[in-house]
Design an enzyme around this catalytic site. Structure first.
Site, short mmCIF file in Angstrom:
data_model
loop_
_atom_site.label_atom_id
_atom_site.label_comp_id
_atom_site.label_asym_id
_atom_site.label_seq_id
_atom_site.Cartn_x
_atom_site.Cartn_y
_atom_site.Cartn_z
CG ASP A 389 -1.81 1.15 1.35
OD1 ASP A 389 -2.69 1.29 0.48
OD2 ASP A 389 -1.66 1.94 2.30
CD GLU A 425 -2.24 2.25 -3.41
OE1 GLU A 425 -3.42 2.52 -3.68
OE2 GLU A 425 -1.80 2.22 -2.24
#
Length: 759
Positions: A389, A425
């Protein structure tokens, strides 16, 4: 007056350097534990063993617990350590840290607060959100929305004095967990990247309402591995299950004040401990070791079915929030050592994640924490990879993001990690935060350009066109269909990453679902308690003329009513168009759980706080949902059966060595090769993409796209070897059942995709 446990006076440690055991708490063969914790600016650290002495009392009653404190030796290179005899697995513990309270210099040591071990393998108990879990003196705050409930949350004074209330009864307790061997002797599935199909899912939401999963297993790790779920995944064609965060996490105080929770789990409280709430009731009752065993069992059963497991991991920030928020672990251990600060005086956190804090990956101990956690989940739990993330935060140096950051170099070279599936990401919210295409191999990346190109061509442009405005996007779409070499081809040497480095997606947990993309022009996030201010406004969606979903019974068929009789069939076709782009493009497709069933969130494009039917998958399928499921299965079967749809290397557009034909060809509606003039034609909405089979005997695949609002007659390009084209699928079909015909001249209906094979 409340009695305090007796504390051995702390003295400044000697400067002797010695062997330091691995960070965390580890049982030893003599029946004790080795302890080590990083707190480089502390004056002293105590290990606190916590015993439940009056179990009938409330969990947040201090009288329920007794505490034994053991001063640790150190620091040795910033680490405090010791050996404590006669401590068994299952023992609760935490740390108390003594040192300077100087918030203006970034130092926030407060021994009144019991701290969670960052390396704890298990956690028990709940976090409360009052002044006891804040490090500084605090005051209650009412939610600032006009329709705020009666709930309050507490906010610490950013540079206030330390709060002396004991937090022991108000925080989760770390738990000693016995050492585990590696996963059972079963080989990882090790699915090649070119064959990989990722399915992004939430542990609870996946099975919370599944009728074939026993009630006691719904919403649990065990439920994910139930035969009913495995059958769904394998019949769909999924090779790789990516789970939203299962690291232990906490809720934000603001959500608790609103009666909501953090459903997605992007607020990590422990990077080694599984989130216990996803375990079965029996496992939770048996303790953290049983919770861990359930997670390991889930992974093992999925492996037996040939399914890989990726974890969505959140190393960019923690649940502690900003300086005015929680004080439960890293903030009390070494606030300046763990968190990224702005370098100013007074010190303030540098927030490049939008969460109030960011872990500082310029610090070796932060890099070590992440790497140790990754190895633990890979070696002990047995997972097959990770999705990082806000991964740009993990590669930030003094001068911004660097692909040569030590953490990213470690991922490339670590013998445990570099052979796993690693996905970034590739952005955060800090300066220079968009870095799609700039991560080093072997890391793949979420491709937001693919998402926007597909939505833009099939939804946003037709919406504009329906109002008489120009329609664009063909060149961008075809670049994404061909594997996004412009983003992922820049490497040394060039092109080594291949199109598989592009994790293609049209939807994800964050944003509209597939069904909502075609039913809403605007987000509808009122349930989140932020007056619809949260969530993206850049959705590139299209409601096809009417906002919202049709009522049951008005969707189509004999019972259709206006305007739904016209709108709903077009929406269903648009969903099929988007699925075709996702599942038949070069790259690694990622399907969001429930999209194959037409799952809706009622227009909520930021359902992070909705642990309810808004987010859970509804398994009570109507005919349209079953048709969409069959279509998804069919498209994934096409991908699986035809190597031309699973490119492992970038297309060259020219013949490869030893071959006569180019590896990729583009044709216009008349079947003529696309030249520069054709590509430059404004408003072009029809194109044909020919992907030859890579080996003799492999079928050639032709994708014919019409993104215009009118039907178009096209001429198919010549088939190889004098053969003919067989139409095997069209997005204009409600079900994937091909009529028995072969044609060279084809009429492409408006806004449609057709697939042809030359066998």
């Amino acid at each position: 007056m409340e009695s305090r446990p007796k504390v051995t006076p702390l003295t400044r440690p000697s400067a002797r350097r010695s062997h330091v055991p691995p960070l965390g708490v580890h049982p030893t063969p003599d029946g004790g534990i080795d302890v080590a914790v990083a707190a480089s600016h502390a004056d002293g650290v105590e290990l606190c063993l916590v015993d439940v002495v009056e179990p009938h009392r409330d969990a947040h009653d201090p009288a329920r617990y007794a505490e034994r404190r053991f001063p640790l030796d150190g620091p040795v290179y910033g680490v405090w350590h010791g050996h404590v005899p006669h401590v068994r697995p299952g023992q609760r513990y935490g740390f108390r840290v003594h040192g300077a309270w100087d918030p203006e210099a970034g130092q926030r040591h407060n021994p009144a607060k019991l701290l969670v071990d960052p390396y704890a393998r298990g956690l028990v108990g709940d976090l409360t959100y009052g002044p006891e879990t804040l490090g500084a003196v605090s005051a209650p705050r009412r939610p600032d929305e006009p329709d705020s409930p009666d709930g309050r949350w507490w906010v610490a004074e950013r540079y206030g004095a330390p709060d002396d209330r004991d937090s022991l009864a108000h925080v989760p307790h770390s738990v000693v967990v016995a050492s585990h061997p590696g996963p059972p002797p079963l080989s990882r599935p090790r699915v090649p990247w070119a064959d990989t199909v990722v399915y992004e899912a939430h542990v609870k939401g996946l099975t919370a309402t599944h009728p074939d999963v026993p009630p006691e297993l719904r919403g649990t790790y065990a439920g994910v591995a139930h035969p009913a779920m495995i059958e769904h995944l394998t019949s769909l064609g999924v090779t790789t299950l990516e789970l939203l965060p299962i690291h232990a996490f906490a809720d934000e105080p603001r959500l608790v004040a609103h009666g909501l929770t953090n459903y997605w789990g992007y607020q990590t409280l422990g990077f080694f401990a599984p989130h216990a709430a996803y375990a079965t009731r029996s496992a939770r009752g048996a303790g953290p070791a049983a919770v861990l065993d359930e997670v390991r069992g889930m992974v093992h059963l999925l492996h037996e079915a040939g399914i890989e497991v990726l974890l969505d991991v959140v190393y960019n920030h923690t649940c502690e929030g900003g300086d005015d928020a929680l004080h439960v672990s890293w903030r009390g251990l070494d606030n300046a050592g763990y968190y990224l600060h702005d370098g100013a005086s007074p010190a303030a956190l540098a927030d490049v994640t939008g969460t109030g804090n960011s872990l500082d990956f310029r610090r070796p101990r932060v890099v070590q924490l992440a790497l140790d956690s990754l190895r633990y989940w890979a070696e002990v739990v047995g997972v097959d990879g990770f999705r990082f993330d806000l991964a740009v935060t993990l590669g930030r140096t003094q001068h911004g993001f660097s692909p040569d950051h030590p953490f990213l170099v470690a991922l490339q070279t670590d013998p445990v990690l570099n052979n796993l599936k690693l996905v970034a990401e590739p952005w955060d919210v800090g300066p220079g935060g968009w870095q799609t295409g700039n991560f080093p191999p072997p890391t793949a990346e979420w491709n937001d350009r693919f998402r926007d190109a597909v939505r833009g061509f099939w939804l946003d442009a037709p919406r504009e066109g329906s109002h008489g405005r120009p329609m664009h996007g063909l060149r961008e779409l075809t670049t994404r269909l061909a594997g996004s070499a412009d983003l992922f081809g820049h490497s040394d040497p060039p092109l080594v990453r291949g199109p598989v480095a592009s994790v293609n997606y049209v939807t994800a947990h964050d944003g509209f679902t597939l069904a909502d993309l075609v039913a809403y022009d605007h987000k509808h996030n009122e349930a989140n308690g932020e007056d619809n201010r949260d969530g993206s406004d850049h959705n590139l969606s299209w409601n096809h003329g009417v906002e919202g979903h049709a009522p049951r019974g008005a969707e189509g068929g004999d019972t259709a009513t206006e305007p739904w009789s016209a709108v709903v069939p077009l929406r269903r076709r648009s969903q099929r168009n988007l699925l075709a782009m996702l599942l038949l493009s070069a790259g690694t497709p990622m399907l969001t759980a429930g999209d194959e069933l037409g799952r809706s969130q009622g227009g909520n494009n930021n359902a992070y706080a909705q642990d309810n039917e808004i987010s859970w998958i509804d398994w009570d399928l109507e005919d349209a949902a079953r048709d969409l499921l069959d279509t998804t299965r069919f498209l994934l079967a096409l991908r699986r059966e035809h190597p031309a749809l699973r490119a492992d290397s970038f297309f060259l557009g020219t013949p490869r060595p030893g071959e006569d034909e180019p590896d990729l060809l583009w044709f216009d509606a008349d079947g003529a090769p696309m030249d520069r003039e054709a590509w430059d034609m404004a408003g072009r909405r029809v194109v044909q993409m020919l992907r030859p089979g890579p080996d003799d005997g492999d079928a050639h695949v032709l994708l014919a796209l019409n993104g215009g609002l009118d039907d178009v007659g096209i001429t198919l390009p010549p088939a190889a070897g004098g053969g003919s084209w067989e139409r095997v699928w069209s997005s204009s079909w409600d079900r994937p059942e091909a009529p028995d015909d072969e044609a060279d001249d084809v009429t492409l209906e408006s806004l449609s995709v057709e697939v042809f094979l030359n066998r």
